[in-house]
Scaffold this motif. Structure first.
Motif, PDB file in Angstrom:
ATOM      1  N   ARG A   3       0.853  -1.181   0.000  1.00 40.61           N
ATOM      2  CA  ARG A   3       0.000   0.000   0.000  1.00 40.61           C
ATOM      3  C   ARG A   3       0.890   1.233   0.000  1.00 40.61           C
ATOM      4  NH1 ARG A   3      -3.526   0.201   4.968  1.00 40.61           N
ATOM      5  NH2 ARG A   3      -1.518  -0.074   5.907  1.00 40.61           N
ATOM      6  N   VAL A   4       0.442   2.292  -0.663  1.00 41.85           N
ATOM      7  CA  VAL A   4       1.136   3.572  -0.649  1.00 41.85           C
ATOM      8  C   VAL A   4       0.121   4.603  -0.170  1.00 41.85           C
ATOM      9  CG1 VAL A   4       2.461   5.267  -1.951  1.00 41.85           C
ATOM     10  CG2 VAL A   4       2.584   2.852  -2.587  1.00 41.85           C
ATOM     11  N   ILE A   5       0.457   5.253   0.944  1.00 47.97           N
ATOM     12  CA  ILE A   5      -0.472   6.184   1.588  1.00 47.97           C
ATOM     13  C   ILE A   5       0.235   7.508   1.827  1.00 47.97           C
ATOM     14  CG2 ILE A   5      -1.830   6.622   3.684  1.00 47.97           C
ATOM     15  CD1 ILE A   5      -2.168   3.563   3.921  1.00 47.97           C
ATOM     16  N   LEU A   6      -0.459   8.596   1.557  1.00 51.29           N
ATOM     17  CA  LEU A   6       0.040   9.947   1.809  1.00 51.29           C
ATOM     18  C   LEU A   6      -0.816  10.569   2.902  1.00 51.29           C
ATOM     19  CD1 LEU A   6       1.745  12.477   1.091  1.00 51.29           C
ATOM     20  CD2 LEU A   6       0.044  12.975  -0.694  1.00 51.29           C
ATOM     21  N   ILE A   7      -0.140  11.123   3.915  1.00 52.89           N
ATOM     22  CA  ILE A   7      -0.813  11.841   4.999  1.00 52.89           C
ATOM     23  C   ILE A   7      -0.300  13.275   4.947  1.00 52.89           C
ATOM     24  CG2 ILE A   7      -1.188  12.023   7.484  1.00 52.89           C
ATOM     25  CD1 ILE A   7       0.137   8.782   6.258  1.00 52.89           C
ATOM     26  N   THR A   8      -1.195  14.210   4.686  1.00 54.75           N
ATOM     27  CA  THR A   8      -0.788  15.599   4.522  1.00 54.75           C
ATOM     28  C   THR A   8      -1.633  16.502   5.407  1.00 54.75           C
ATOM     29  OG1 THR A   8      -0.350  17.304   2.849  1.00 54.75           O
ATOM     30  CG2 THR A   8      -2.299  15.926   2.517  1.00 54.75           C
ATOM     31  N   GLY A   9      -1.155  17.713   5.615  1.00 53.72           N
ATOM     32  CA  GLY A   9      -1.875  18.680   6.427  1.00 53.72           C
ATOM     33  C   GLY A   9      -0.936  19.750   6.932  1.00 53.72           C
ATOM     34  N   PHE A 122       3.747   8.111   3.770  1.00 52.34           N
ATOM     35  CA  PHE A 122       4.479   9.363   3.618  1.00 52.34           C
ATOM     36  C   PHE A 122       3.761  10.472   4.363  1.00 52.34           C
ATOM     37  CE2 PHE A 122       5.645   7.045  -0.266  1.00 52.34           C
ATOM     38  CZ  PHE A 122       7.025   7.197  -0.264  1.00 52.34           C
ATOM     39  N   VAL A 123       4.485  11.210   5.189  1.00 50.55           N
ATOM     40  CA  VAL A 123       3.957  12.380   5.882  1.00 50.55           C
ATOM     41  C   VAL A 123       4.490  13.611   5.154  1.00 50.55           C
ATOM     42  CG1 VAL A 123       3.920  13.682   8.051  1.00 50.55           C
ATOM     43  CG2 VAL A 123       3.875  11.171   8.089  1.00 50.55           C
ATOM     44  N   MET A 137      13.820  31.544  -2.188  1.00 49.29           N
ATOM     45  CA  MET A 137      14.036  30.218  -1.624  1.00 49.29           C
ATOM     46  C   MET A 137      12.755  29.669  -0.995  1.00 49.29           C
ATOM     47  SD  MET A 137      16.885  28.811   1.076  1.00 49.29           S
ATOM     48  CE  MET A 137      18.230  29.409   0.085  1.00 49.29           C
ATOM     49  N   GLY A 138      11.989  30.517  -0.343  1.00 53.20           N
ATOM     50  CA  GLY A 138      10.719  30.101   0.245  1.00 53.20           C
ATOM     51  C   GLY A 138       9.723  29.680  -0.818  1.00 53.20           C
ATOM     52  N   ARG A 139       9.691  30.415  -1.926  1.00 53.67           N
ATOM     53  CA  ARG A 139       8.785  30.049  -3.017  1.00 53.67           C
ATOM     54  C   ARG A 139       9.231  28.747  -3.679  1.00 53.67           C
ATOM     55  NH1 ARG A 139       9.093  35.691  -3.549  1.00 53.67           N
ATOM     56  NH2 ARG A 139      10.601  35.560  -5.247  1.00 53.67           N
ATOM     57  N   THR A 140      10.533  28.575  -3.831  1.00 51.55           N
ATOM     58  CA  THR A 140      11.052  27.328  -4.405  1.00 51.55           C
ATOM     59  C   THR A 140      10.647  26.147  -3.536  1.00 51.55           C
ATOM     60  OG1 THR A 140      12.912  28.442  -5.475  1.00 51.55           O
ATOM     61  CG2 THR A 140      13.168  26.079  -5.030  1.00 51.55           C
ATOM     62  N   PHE A 141      10.832  26.271  -2.221  1.00 54.94           N
ATOM     63  CA  PHE A 141      10.460  25.199  -1.303  1.00 54.94           C
ATOM     64  C   PHE A 141       8.974  24.884  -1.419  1.00 54.94           C
ATOM     65  CE2 PHE A 141       8.607  23.995   2.792  1.00 54.94           C
ATOM     66  CZ  PHE A 141       9.215  22.765   2.968  1.00 54.94           C
ATOM     67  N   ARG A 142       8.139  25.915  -1.350  1.00 56.35           N
ATOM     68  CA  ARG A 142       6.690  25.716  -1.425  1.00 56.35           C
ATOM     69  C   ARG A 142       6.295  25.048  -2.727  1.00 56.35           C
ATOM     70  NH1 ARG A 142       3.374  30.617  -3.093  1.00 56.35           N
ATOM     71  NH2 ARG A 142       4.583  30.009  -4.890  1.00 56.35           N
ATOM     72  N   ASP A 143       6.842  25.514  -3.828  1.00 58.57           N
ATOM     73  CA  ASP A 143       6.475  24.968  -5.134  1.00 58.57           C
ATOM     74  C   ASP A 143       6.939  23.525  -5.291  1.00 58.57           C
ATOM     75  OD1 ASP A 143       5.378  27.446  -5.643  1.00 58.57           O
ATOM     76  OD2 ASP A 143       6.969  28.075  -7.026  1.00 58.57           O
ATOM     77  N   ARG A 144       8.154  23.229  -4.825  1.00 58.69           N
ATOM     78  CA  ARG A 144       8.669  21.862  -4.955  1.00 58.69           C
ATOM     79  C   ARG A 144       7.884  20.890  -4.080  1.00 58.69           C
ATOM     80  NH1 ARG A 144      15.297  22.530  -5.193  1.00 58.69           N
ATOM     81  NH2 ARG A 144      15.334  23.498  -7.275  1.00 58.69           N
ATOM     82  N   LEU A 145       7.627  21.272  -2.850  1.00 61.08           N
ATOM     83  CA  LEU A 145       6.883  20.378  -1.959  1.00 61.08           C
ATOM     84  C   LEU A 145       5.460  20.186  -2.466  1.00 61.08           C
ATOM     85  CD1 LEU A 145       6.652  18.626   0.535  1.00 61.08           C
ATOM     86  CD2 LEU A 145       6.185  20.705   1.873  1.00 61.08           C
ATOM     87  N   SER A 146       4.823  21.246  -2.898  1.00 52.58           N
ATOM     88  CA  SER A 146       3.452  21.136  -3.409  1.00 52.58           C
ATOM     89  C   SER A 146       3.385  20.244  -4.645  1.00 52.58           C
ATOM     90  CB  SER A 146       2.894  22.523  -3.733  1.00 52.58           C
ATOM     91  OG  SER A 146       2.806  23.297  -2.563  1.00 52.58           O
ATOM     92  N   ALA A 147       4.352  20.379  -5.550  1.00 50.01           N
ATOM     93  CA  ALA A 147       4.383  19.534  -6.747  1.00 50.01           C
ATOM     94  C   ALA A 147       4.600  18.072  -6.361  1.00 50.01           C
ATOM     95  CB  ALA A 147       5.472  20.008  -7.707  1.00 50.01           C
ATOM     96  N   LEU A 148       5.482  17.823  -5.403  1.00 49.43           N
ATOM     97  CA  LEU A 148       5.724  16.454  -4.934  1.00 49.43           C
ATOM     98  C   LEU A 148       4.443  15.861  -4.351  1.00 49.43           C
ATOM     99  CD1 LEU A 148       7.279  13.944  -4.052  1.00 49.43           C
ATOM    100  CD2 LEU A 148       8.196  15.278  -2.142  1.00 49.43           C
ATOM    101  N   ILE A 149       3.765  16.620  -3.507  1.00 56.09           N
ATOM    102  CA  ILE A 149       2.536  16.124  -2.891  1.00 56.09           C
ATOM    103  C   ILE A 149       1.490  15.796  -3.967  1.00 56.09           C
ATOM    104  CG2 ILE A 149       0.557  16.805  -1.467  1.00 56.09           C
ATOM    105  CD1 ILE A 149       2.576  18.340   0.307  1.00 56.09           C
ATOM    106  N   ARG A 150       1.345  16.665  -4.939  1.00 57.23           N
ATOM    107  CA  ARG A 150       0.353  16.419  -5.991  1.00 57.23           C
ATOM    108  C   ARG A 150       0.704  15.177  -6.794  1.00 57.23           C
ATOM    109  NH1 ARG A 150      -2.136  20.366 -10.647  1.00 57.23           N
ATOM    110  NH2 ARG A 150      -3.341  18.741 -11.652  1.00 57.23           N
ATOM    111  N   GLN A 151       1.964  15.045  -7.185  1.00 50.89           N
ATOM    112  CA  GLN A 151       2.367  13.886  -7.984  1.00 50.89           C
ATOM    113  C   GLN A 151       2.290  12.598  -7.175  1.00 50.89           C
ATOM    114  OE1 GLN A 151       5.918  14.568 -10.514  1.00 50.89           O
ATOM    115  NE2 GLN A 151       5.679  16.707  -9.906  1.00 50.89           N
ATOM    116  N   LEU A 152       2.722  12.648  -5.930  1.00 46.74           N
ATOM    117  CA  LEU A 152       2.654  11.468  -5.072  1.00 46.74           C
ATOM    118  C   LEU A 152       1.203  11.089  -4.804  1.00 46.74           C
ATOM    119  CD1 LEU A 152       4.116   9.346  -3.407  1.00 46.74           C
ATOM    120  CD2 LEU A 152       4.218  10.998  -1.534  1.00 46.74           C
ATOM    121  N   GLY A 153       0.372  12.089  -4.559  1.00 47.71           N
ATOM    122  CA  GLY A 153      -1.041  11.821  -4.306  1.00 47.71           C
ATOM    123  C   GLY A 153      -1.720  11.100  -5.457  1.00 47.71           C
TER     124      GLY A 153
END
Length: 182
Positions: A3-9, A122-123, A137-153
């Motif tokens: 199973r692959v599970i994503l927990i986000t928040g 994954f948390v 740098m803050g925008r890069t972090f936000r954009d990269r993490l958000s893209a990862l979450i969307r693709q992983l989801g």
């Protein structure tokens, strides 16, 4: 079948606690992958890490893997449960990578996940619900993490949102978006 599970928040919402509960419920041996690095000069950070350590059952194996997450997942043994906490910290550990290198790192992770025979939890932190960061740098972090979450989801069996002290199963309440266009 794993199973692959994503927990986000958001921060301090209970994401890790829900992931820990799911890991226990799996009934499998748990490997906890911590992506944070300890910083003994930052007492508040150390206290956060200690809280997480104290919640973990003694029979869990903890691996500190701030960077080589893909390799650790590839090495995972079948019939285990791997809990990765957290993807936000893992992304931050690569913040100095240029965009092309980051895309390679991300692609390697996403390609490896379907090949893993262990259950994967994954948390990940949601960062895009607030003010747009004032610095690149803050925008890069936000954009990269958000893209990862969307693709992983999009490849997860189940996606949970933990917020306001409640757990929502987004896989039951909603449906996945089509893949993002480049």
């Amino acid at each position: 079948m794993s199973r692959v599970i994503l927990i986000t928040g958001p921060a301090r919402s209970g994401k890790s606690e829900w992931a820990e509960y799911l890991a226990i419920e799996s009934g499998k041996p748990v490997i906890y992958i911590a992506t944070a690095t300890e910083n003994f000069r930052d007492q508040e950070w150390q206290q956060r890490i200690q809280k997480h350590k104290e919640r973990r059952p003694e029979d869990w194996v903890t691996l500190n893997i701030p960077v080589k997450l893909t390799a650790a997942l590839t090495d995972a043994k079948p019939n285990t449960c791997i809990l990765v906490d957290s993807l936000g910290t893992w992304v931050a550990n690569f913040i100095g990578q240029d965009d092309l290198s980051w895309e390679t790192t991300l692609g390697e992770l996403l390609e490896a996940i379907p090949l893993v025979e262990a259950d994967l939890l994954f948390v990940a932190e949601e960062t895009g619900w607030g003010v747009i960061p004032a610095y690149p740098m803050g925008r890069t972090f936000r954009d990269r993490l958000s893209a990862l979450i969307r693709q992983l989801g999009s490849v997860c069996e189940t996606v949970y949102l933990v917020t306001g002290g409640h757990v929502l199963n987004l896989s039951v309440l909603g449906f996945p978006l089509p893949p993002a266009k480049s």
